[in-house]
Enzyme design. Structure first.
Site, PDB file in Angstrom:
ATOM      1  N   HIS A 359       0.854  -1.197   0.000  1.00 55.83           N
ATOM      2  CA  HIS A 359       0.000   0.000   0.000  1.00 55.83           C
ATOM      3  C   HIS A 359       0.890   1.248   0.000  1.00 55.83           C
ATOM      4  O   HIS A 359       1.793   1.383   0.820  1.00 55.83           O
ATOM      5  CB  HIS A 359      -0.928   0.015   1.212  1.00 55.83           C
ATOM      6  CG  HIS A 359      -1.958   1.084   1.113  1.00 55.83           C
ATOM      7  ND1 HIS A 359      -3.186   0.885   0.497  1.00 55.83           N
ATOM      8  CD2 HIS A 359      -1.940   2.381   1.478  1.00 55.83           C
ATOM      9  CE1 HIS A 359      -3.869   2.014   0.516  1.00 55.83           C
ATOM     10  NE2 HIS A 359      -3.137   2.937   1.105  1.00 55.83           N
ATOM     11  N   ALA A 360       0.626   2.149  -0.921  1.00 60.01           N
ATOM     12  CA  ALA A 360       1.511   3.305  -1.124  1.00 60.01           C
ATOM     13  C   ALA A 360       1.617   4.174   0.130  1.00 60.01           C
ATOM     14  O   ALA A 360       0.620   4.414   0.807  1.00 60.01           O
ATOM     15  CB  ALA A 360       0.977   4.147  -2.275  1.00 60.01           C
ATOM     16  N   HIS A 389      -0.002  11.972  -5.418  1.00 60.25           N
ATOM     17  CA  HIS A 389      -0.509  11.996  -4.037  1.00 60.25           C
ATOM     18  C   HIS A 389       0.640  11.812  -3.048  1.00 60.25           C
ATOM     19  O   HIS A 389       0.799  12.584  -2.091  1.00 60.25           O
ATOM     20  CB  HIS A 389      -1.551  10.875  -3.877  1.00 60.25           C
ATOM     21  CG  HIS A 389      -2.067  10.709  -2.485  1.00 60.25           C
ATOM     22  ND1 HIS A 389      -3.252  11.252  -2.049  1.00 60.25           N
ATOM     23  CD2 HIS A 389      -1.543  10.069  -1.400  1.00 60.25           C
ATOM     24  CE1 HIS A 389      -3.438  10.958  -0.766  1.00 60.25           C
ATOM     25  NE2 HIS A 389      -2.417  10.235  -0.349  1.00 60.25           N
ATOM     26  N   GLU A 390       1.449  10.796  -3.291  1.00 60.71           N
ATOM     27  CA  GLU A 390       2.542  10.501  -2.348  1.00 60.71           C
ATOM     28  C   GLU A 390       3.570  11.629  -2.318  1.00 60.71           C
ATOM     29  O   GLU A 390       4.051  12.016  -1.265  1.00 60.71           O
ATOM     30  CB  GLU A 390       3.222   9.173  -2.701  1.00 60.71           C
ATOM     31  CG  GLU A 390       2.305   7.954  -2.585  1.00 60.71           C
ATOM     32  CD  GLU A 390       1.605   7.856  -1.242  1.00 60.71           C
ATOM     33  OE1 GLU A 390       2.150   8.336  -0.228  1.00 60.71           O
ATOM     34  OE2 GLU A 390       0.475   7.334  -1.210  1.00 60.71           O
ATOM     35  N   HIS A 393       2.763  14.422  -0.078  1.00 57.41           N
ATOM     36  CA  HIS A 393       3.162  14.216   1.320  1.00 57.41           C
ATOM     37  C   HIS A 393       4.626  14.625   1.504  1.00 57.41           C
ATOM     38  O   HIS A 393       4.981  15.317   2.452  1.00 57.41           O
ATOM     39  CB  HIS A 393       3.026  12.743   1.701  1.00 57.41           C
ATOM     40  CG  HIS A 393       1.622  12.248   1.846  1.00 57.41           C
ATOM     41  ND1 HIS A 393       0.698  12.864   2.651  1.00 57.41           N
ATOM     42  CD2 HIS A 393       0.980  11.164   1.326  1.00 57.41           C
ATOM     43  CE1 HIS A 393      -0.447  12.178   2.614  1.00 57.41           C
ATOM     44  NE2 HIS A 393      -0.302  11.143   1.811  1.00 57.41           N
ATOM     45  N   GLU A 417      -3.373  14.745   3.087  1.00 54.90           N
ATOM     46  CA  GLU A 417      -3.881  13.884   2.012  1.00 54.90           C
ATOM     47  C   GLU A 417      -4.301  14.684   0.785  1.00 54.90           C
ATOM     48  O   GLU A 417      -4.472  14.116  -0.299  1.00 54.90           O
ATOM     49  CB  GLU A 417      -5.061  13.053   2.525  1.00 54.90           C
ATOM     50  CG  GLU A 417      -4.736  12.159   3.719  1.00 54.90           C
ATOM     51  CD  GLU A 417      -3.588  11.200   3.441  1.00 54.90           C
ATOM     52  OE1 GLU A 417      -3.352  10.873   2.265  1.00 54.90           O
ATOM     53  OE2 GLU A 417      -2.900  10.793   4.404  1.00 54.90           O
ATOM     54  N   HIS A 517      -6.565   0.311   5.680  1.00 51.98           N
ATOM     55  CA  HIS A 517      -6.502   1.245   6.807  1.00 51.98           C
ATOM     56  C   HIS A 517      -7.134   0.690   8.082  1.00 51.98           C
ATOM     57  O   HIS A 517      -6.894   1.226   9.157  1.00 51.98           O
ATOM     58  CB  HIS A 517      -7.163   2.568   6.409  1.00 51.98           C
ATOM     59  CG  HIS A 517      -6.542   3.178   5.184  1.00 51.98           C
ATOM     60  ND1 HIS A 517      -6.678   2.615   3.931  1.00 51.98           N
ATOM     61  CD2 HIS A 517      -5.760   4.267   5.020  1.00 51.98           C
ATOM     62  CE1 HIS A 517      -6.020   3.341   3.055  1.00 51.98           C
ATOM     63  NE2 HIS A 517      -5.448   4.340   3.671  1.00 51.98           N
ATOM     64  N   TYR A 527      -9.299  11.334   4.414  1.00 50.56           N
ATOM     65  CA  TYR A 527      -9.460  11.260   2.951  1.00 50.56           C
ATOM     66  C   TYR A 527     -10.769  11.912   2.518  1.00 50.56           C
ATOM     67  O   TYR A 527     -10.858  12.482   1.435  1.00 50.56           O
ATOM     68  CB  TYR A 527      -9.400   9.807   2.468  1.00 50.56           C
ATOM     69  CG  TYR A 527      -8.111   9.117   2.852  1.00 50.56           C
ATOM     70  CD1 TYR A 527      -6.900   9.460   2.254  1.00 50.56           C
ATOM     71  CD2 TYR A 527      -8.092   8.147   3.841  1.00 50.56           C
ATOM     72  CE1 TYR A 527      -5.715   8.843   2.622  1.00 50.56           C
ATOM     73  CE2 TYR A 527      -6.909   7.522   4.214  1.00 50.56           C
ATOM     74  CZ  TYR A 527      -5.726   7.872   3.594  1.00 50.56           C
ATOM     75  OH  TYR A 527      -4.556   7.261   3.967  1.00 50.56           O
TER      76      TYR A 527
HETATM   77  O1  X8Z Z   1      -4.234   5.325   1.318  1.00 54.51           O
HETATM   78  C1  X8Z Z   1      -4.215   6.180   0.465  1.00 54.51           C
HETATM   79  C2  X8Z Z   1      -2.881   6.705  -0.061  1.00 54.51           C
HETATM   80  C3  X8Z Z   1      -1.821   6.695   0.958  1.00 54.51           C
HETATM   81  S1  X8Z Z   1      -2.075   7.889   2.191  1.00 54.51           S
HETATM   82  C4  X8Z Z   1      -2.433   5.852  -1.215  1.00 54.51           C
HETATM   83  N1  X8Z Z   1      -5.369   6.651  -0.063  1.00 54.51           N
HETATM   84  C5  X8Z Z   1      -6.670   6.161   0.371  1.00 54.51           C
HETATM   85  C6  X8Z Z   1      -6.890   4.714  -0.053  1.00 54.51           C
HETATM   86  O2  X8Z Z   1      -6.108   4.192  -0.851  1.00 54.51           O
HETATM   87  O3  X8Z Z   1      -7.857   4.107   0.421  1.00 54.51           O
HETATM   88  C7  X8Z Z   1      -5.493   7.702  -1.054  1.00 54.51           C
HETATM   89  C8  X8Z Z   1      -6.955   7.838  -1.342  1.00 54.51           C
HETATM   90  C9  X8Z Z   1      -7.693   7.048  -0.290  1.00 54.51           C
HETATM   91 ZN    ZN Z   2      -1.829   9.798   1.527  1.00 51.99          ZN
END
Ligand code: X8Z
Ligand code: ZN
Length: 618
Positions: A359-360, A389-390, A393, A417, A517, A527
């Protein structure tokens, strides 16, 4: 660490918590103990003592963060029993120190301190995401559970009926591209086989972290999470409802249109027009953003005529070139290029020989210059956005690094975010032509297609962004009991998103656990906020840049005035209530969804027209 996290001083963007002092010498430990004793028993509670305490903690935090970040980075990049154990140990120490700092900070609640001291003390009281009870056995257990949940998720895979072992990345690709109802269903339910074993761990984690939150004076962990927004916790919950109320009419029309197109594609027996949409047909494992089914719902005669995934391939973009491309956007605004170590220390591709957390995430190891990302990049347009997005950060982390350690964080977690996403809103056809990815800019008759693609990504996400923590808040408050975890999850999915599980769920199913998450312990309201904020930031930056195009065609690429204005907000870190940082860029102290509504206004008009005579709602 990454930003998604838990730290005292959020450094990174990824998962749970970490901590450190692995490898600490006995001498160092003794000196820490001496410091602790001094901190815990000041003779008098005065503003001067508060400052001494804050200064001492600041020094200790720097080392704690560095150590915990390193342990967490290693674990995330090489998941084994040993690294999980080292990470859990570091995490325990980090959390124990965080609880100790928070308890001591609370002693100054009634002391007359200055406003900076008050803000720093409050930050100390609230900064843990999963606080532990003050009992070493329990803090160790909480840390071990965190590492174990993370490992189950990140090592998760599914073996198909034909015996092929698939990673989440493999299944994500199939969810995005397959239009075969049964194949999609197999992927969808297959991935959810990873999570039943998480449930007992998750129950215990919630118990322990609730006890930790109680010890810090919160009624439960959800209340603690909601207290982090420079307003009373109850007001924050109402604020989310208000913003959702603004967006819901647009979402409802998008949902109605998409459901009717899916009905045409898969048959109304499979997609009944008066029920929630089956969750596996929306192009994404969690039905959280729907851009991958753009082809299924594309408006007639309004298709912009290009696909970023195909354009990246046609122009030989590999993973590094994609990251360089995103970096170029930031440098075009006047930000300094990423340091050399970013390129040598980041993880860009999924290693073949070991388990990693794919997961990024974006990291700031030393809260100075050691910024990195960790991503198993796939060469798609969707991932090109995630890279922006990354990097958002990372550029934020660098912008606030001169702030005192307490304020080295975003104004609120939604800001962190929102920054990279704000930049990605400028990845317009005009910009893609400028960087040579497409040859011609589609004319305005194609705007509905462009807006549709964007709405599938952004508008569709918003109710999902809201419901994940609605669920956790109910879990932490006890309103949802263990037996009802999964049912409550699907009730919220139906209520907010209008999507439903495509098949009956087993009694032991734990579908929230199949979303990173949740086992990762990363709060999710951030988010939701980011999806509102990024449109306000985009609108403000476009105005500053002198844009005269419709807002959805505006790109701030190369505009140094916009870059300067953005940086002014970023470098404030969390030194002021977020409302002040918001005002610096947008002129407003309150979040507002009118920017996203204005952005999509032409599409909303179009959707309302198309939906005439349709049965909408779920
Ligand atoms: O988790 C993330 C990022 C890392 S902070 C890739 N996002 C959420 C997800 O993937 O569920 C970005 C958008 C929503
Ligand atoms: Zn993020």
């Amino acid at each position: 660490m990454k930003n998604i996290t838990k730290t005292f001083k959020f450094t990174a963007i990824a998962i749970v918590v970490a901590t450190a002092l692995v490898g600490c010498t006995q001498d160092k430990k003794n000196s820490d103990e001496a410091t602790q004793a001094k901190q815990i028993a000041p003779k008098t509670l005065t503003s001067k003592n508060a400052q001494i305490f804050l200064d001492e903690v600041a020094t200790e935090k720097v080392q704690l963060s560095l150590d915990s970040n390193r342990a967490e980075w290693i674990y995330n990049n090489f998941i084994t029993e040993d690294t999980a154990s080292l990470y859990a140990e570091a995490s325990q120490k980090f959390t124990e120190a965080g609880v100790r700092f928070a308890m001591h900070a609370a002693k100054f609640d009634k002391v007359d301190v200055n406003s900076t001291q008050r803000r720093q003390l409050n930050i100390l009281k609230q900064s843990l995401v999963l606080p532990a009870p003050q009992d070493p056995a329990k803090s160790a257990e909480l840390a071990q559970i965190g590492a174990e949940l993370g490992s189950i998720y990140s090592k998760g895979s599914y073996t198909t009926k034909e015996g092929k072992k698939l990673s989440l990345g493999d299944m994500t690709s199939t969810m995005a591209t397959s239009r075969d109802y049964d194949e999609l269903l197999e992927m969808w339910s297959g991935w959810r086989e990873i999570s039943p074993s998480m449930k007992p761990l998750y129950i215990r984690q919630a118990e322990l972290a609730n006890e930790g939150a109680n010890g810090l004076g919160y009624k439960d962990l959800g209340a603690m999470w909601r207290s982090n927004y420079d307003m009373p916790a109850d007001d924050f919950a109402k604020e989310l409802d208000r913003l959702w109320g603004q967006v819901k009419p647009l979402y409802d029309d998008l949902h109605c249109y998409v459901r009717s197109e899916l009905g045409k594609k898969y048959g109304e027996d499979k997609v009944p027009q008066d029920k929630p949409i089956p969750a596996h047909l929306l192009g994404n494992m969690w039905a959280q953003s729907w851009g991958n089914i753009y082809d299924v719902v594309a408006p007639d005669n309004a298709d912009p005529g290009y696909d970023v995934t195909k354009q990246l391939a046609a122009h030989d973009y590999d993973e590094i070139k994609m990251v360089k491309g995103a970096e170029k956007f930031f440098t075009s605004l006047g930000f300094d290029a990423l340091p050399e170590t970013f390129w040598t220390r980041s993880l860009f591709t999924k290693p073949a020989d070991r388990d990693v957390v794919c997961h990024a995430s974006a990291w700031d190891l030393d809260d100075k210059d050691d910024i990195r990302i960790k991503m198993c990049i796939q060469k798609t347009g969707e991932e090109f956005s995630v890279i922006h997005h990354e990097l958002g950060h990372n550029f934020y982390q660098r912008a606030y690094k001169e702030q005192p350690v307490y304020f080295q964080n975003s104004a609120n977690d939604g800001f962190h975010e929102a920054i990279g996403d704000t930049i990605a809103l400028s990845v317009t056809p005009k910009y893609l032509k400028e960087i040579g990815l497409i040859d011609t800019i589609p004319d305005e008759s194609k705007d509905i297609g462009l807006l549709m693609k964007m709405a599938l990504d952004k508008v569709a996400f918003i109710p999902f962004g809201l419901l994940v923590d609605q669920w956790r808040w109910k879990v932490y408050s006890g309103e949802v009991t263990h037996e009802n975890y999964n049912t409550a999850w699907w009730e919220l999915r139906e209520k907010y998103q209008g999507v439903a599980a495509p098949i009956d769920r087993d009694a032991d199913a734990f579908d929230p656990g199949a979303k990173y998450h949740v086992p990762g312990g990363v709060p999710y309201s951030r988010y939701f906020l980011a999806h509102i904020q990024q449109f306000e930031f985009h609108r403000a930056l476009c105005e500053i840049s002198g844009n005269t195009d419709p807002i959805h065609r505006c790109s701030i690429y190369n505009n140094k005035d916009a870059g300067k204005a953005l940086n002014t907000m970023l470098e404030m870190g969390s030194s002021q209530p977020w409302q002040q940082a918001y005002k610096v860029l947008t002129g407003n102290e309150q979040m507002d969804a009118t920017a996203i509504l204005d952005y999509f206004a032409p599409l909303h008009t179009w959707l309302k027209d198309k939906n005439q005579g349709k049965q909408c709602g779920f």
